[in-house]
Motif scaffolding. Structure first.
Motif, mmCIF file in Angstrom:
data_model
loop_
_atom_site.group_PDB
_atom_site.id
_atom_site.type_symbol
_atom_site.label_atom_id
_atom_site.label_comp_id
_atom_site.label_asym_id
_atom_site.label_seq_id
_atom_site.Cartn_x
_atom_site.Cartn_y
_atom_site.Cartn_z
ATOM 1 N N ALA A 38 -37.712 0.838 17.183
ATOM 2 C CA ALA A 38 -36.437 1.496 16.901
ATOM 3 C C ALA A 38 -35.929 2.318 18.081
ATOM 4 C CB ALA A 38 -36.576 2.385 15.677
ATOM 5 N N ALA A 39 -34.641 2.606 18.047
ATOM 6 C CA ALA A 39 -34.031 3.486 19.043
ATOM 7 C C ALA A 39 -33.686 4.808 18.372
ATOM 8 C CB ALA A 39 -32.758 2.844 19.590
ATOM 9 N N ARG A 89 -25.743 -0.291 21.935
ATOM 10 C CA ARG A 89 -25.140 0.994 21.566
ATOM 11 C C ARG A 89 -23.743 1.176 22.200
ATOM 12 N NH1 ARG A 89 -30.462 1.937 22.431
ATOM 13 N NH2 ARG A 89 -30.102 2.629 24.557
ATOM 14 N N ARG A 142 -31.514 -5.590 20.290
ATOM 15 C CA ARG A 142 -32.094 -5.751 18.960
ATOM 16 C C ARG A 142 -31.257 -6.663 18.081
ATOM 17 N NH1 ARG A 142 -36.326 -1.827 18.699
ATOM 18 N NH2 ARG A 142 -36.026 -0.224 20.285
ATOM 19 N N GLU A 163 -36.396 4.557 23.118
ATOM 20 C CA GLU A 163 -36.591 3.322 22.348
ATOM 21 C C GLU A 163 -38.077 3.016 22.243
ATOM 22 O OE1 GLU A 163 -34.034 0.250 22.007
ATOM 23 O OE2 GLU A 163 -32.636 0.843 23.600
ATOM 24 N N SER A 164 -38.544 2.920 21.011
ATOM 25 C CA SER A 164 -39.918 2.485 20.794
ATOM 26 C C SER A 164 -39.887 0.990 20.526
ATOM 27 C CB SER A 164 -40.514 3.233 19.606
ATOM 28 O OG SER A 164 -39.909 2.797 18.420
#
Lengths: 128, 368
Positions: A65-66, B348, B298, A61-62
């Motif tokens: 984004a993943a 996820r 996220r 993960e940056s």
């Protein structure tokens, strides 16, 4: 210009593998870490897990984004880089050394020959 | 796609660029967004924020018009005052959030890039509807450049670079000064949680002022770096500031997001009725901060209670470099909004442990 480990083999999905005795060590390339930017989290598989070539074994993960990380060769995970839990930026700083992801015992060692040489990977990554 | 006048500078500096609100903007520089965040917290960050819009409202009816348009009390503002406000629709949800500067003879309103056209259309429609031919609304974004200089040493840098004492400005005030010779409206405001300024000046001066301020930092031994939008986001997030489209939007009430303080219920303004109605009925969800383990929470990720029931969703989430946490903002049922409440964020497909934490996650030294 990103650096390359001349002793490693690569996949076009930007993972590298290097022989370490009977084991194979894997990580992501300098080109990949540069494109991702600051890495803040790395998810790694459990030791003992058996995975096929091309299967996702972890997630990087940056900030923004993943991304999945894929097995360059089939194998059984024998070690994961615990240091990445405390300092995922090691992947940015030393992608071929302290930023390694996993070590595995290859279950299909012949797959090595099908991987990209440093020169071939450099050419491919350079096109991006 | 739009470009700011510093576009070539960003490219030459090696910035990663991406589209934001129709502008090709620097997301991060080779320094990296985590380090950019930390430089701003320890010294000075420079932000090209020319994508932001500026609207000037003038005319004999301007005071009354602006007061009826925005949620915050503004009629008590004196020349030089600056204040945060919301622009609400009749349903009491948020069209945009604004920074309003009272300047001699005018209201100077800073709006979000992505909402500028809608804001302008909304303002013009309200003026028409009220037959306000004594009000002039003008988009000043094209001729005005905007950069932010933020961080604990930002004021020291500005004092050195300008012809007047910026350190004498109180927080949330503004004034006119020459910075490196360029005529600027200087607001002691910002979007990082740090002390600092936002500068408005003629667009032709953009590159000279930007490179000049970086050079001035070098000359005075004040570490100063260009900061991209990724670090701008993590800085504002940690400091508890909202980003429209995330913590605020046209489907969010200020009461749900914790912005009752920005609504002056003692005056009339568009959306007041809806805000009062919701205040009486009580909100059905509240904005909370969550500290999360096991990955980056996220936007859009589901929030669950301990039993696995869906109780909300993440509106923004990231790694916070100063707080050293993975954190999210999410709207959840009021009963679950208390600090310390154990929840989960589904990352996820896997429910990751989360706990409600107090916002903001970061309070700068000058406010402690």
């Amino acid at each position: 210009m990103s650096s390359i480990d001349k002793n490693a083999r690569y996949r076009s999905s930007h993972e590298w593998v290097r022989k370490d005795g009977a084991r194979i060590v894997a990580g992501i390339s300098d080109h990949a870490q540069g494109a991702l930017g600051d890495i803040v989290f790395v998810e790694l598989p459990e030791v003992g897990k058996t995975l096929k070539q091309g299967e996702a074994f972890g997630v990087v993960e940056s900030v923004k984004a993943a991304s999945d990380v894929y097995m360059p060769m089939s194998g059984k995970v024998v070690a994961v880089n615990e240091a990445l839990a405390g300092d995922p930026a090691l992947v940015n700083k030393e992608p071929y050394a302290g930023g390694w992801f996993i070590a595995f015992e290859p279950t299909a060692p012949a797959e090595w020959e099908g991987l990209l040489t440093p020169e071939a990977y450099e050419t491919e990554a350079g096109k991006e | 796609m739009n470009q700011t006048r510093l576009h070539a500078w960003h490219l030459a500096a090696g910035a990663k660029m991406a589209t934001f609100a129709g502008f090709d903007m620097p997301i991060s520089y080779p320094l990296g967004s985590v380090e950019e965040h930390l430089v701003t917290r320890r010294s000075v960050g420079l932000f090209d924020i020319d994508h932001m819009g500026q609207v000037e409202v003038t005319g004999p009816g301007a005071d009354d018009f602006v007061s009826g348009l925005v949620s915050a009390r503004v009629l008590d503002m004196k020349d030089g005052d600056a204040r945060y406000s919301l622009l609400l629709n009749e349903e009491g949800t948020v069209i945009d959030d604004l920074f309003i500067y009272r300047i001699p003879g005018a209201w100077w309103i800073v709006v979000n890039a992505s909402n500028k056209e809608e804001d302008l259309a909304w303002m013009a429609a309200r003026a028409r509807e009220r037959k306000r031919d004594d009000v002039v609304i003008e988009d000043r974004s094209e001729e005005t450049y905007m950069i932010a200089v933020q961080g604990p040493r930002a004021i020291e840098l500005l004092d050195a670079a300008s012809d007047s004492s910026i350190s004498a400005y109180p927080r949330f005030s503004s004034g006119r000064a020459r910075v490196l010779g360029a005529p600027c409206l200087v607001g002691r405001t910002g979007y990082t949680g740090e002390d600092g300024v936002e500068l408005f000046f003629p667009a032709a001066e953009a590159e000279r002022l930007w490179t000049g301020l970086l050079a001035e930092g070098g000359k005075r031994g004040i570490e100063a770096a260009a900061i991209g939008l990724a670090a701008r986001d993590s800085l504002r997030f940690e400091a508890g500031m909202p980003l429209h489209g995330h913590e605020l939007s046209q489907s969010i009430s200020p009461l749900e997001a914790g912005f009752k303080w920005a609504c002056d219920l003692e005056k009339e303004f568009v959306g007041k009725g809806a805000v009062e109605k919701l205040a009486a009925a009580g909100v059905s969800r509240k904005l909370v901060g969550l500290s999360v383990q096991g990955g980056v929470p996220r936007e859009g990720f589901e929030v669950q209670d301990e039993a696995g029931r869906k109780v909300g969703a993440v509106v923004a989430g990231m790694f916070c470099p100063t707080a050293k946490l993975f954190a999210a903002n999410a709207f959840v049922e009021p009963a679950l909004a208390k600090s310390g409440t154990a929840l989960k964020v589904v990352i996820r497909g896997k429910p990751a442990p989360a706990v409600v934490v107090k916002r903001p996650l970061y309070v700068p030294a000058y406010r402690r």
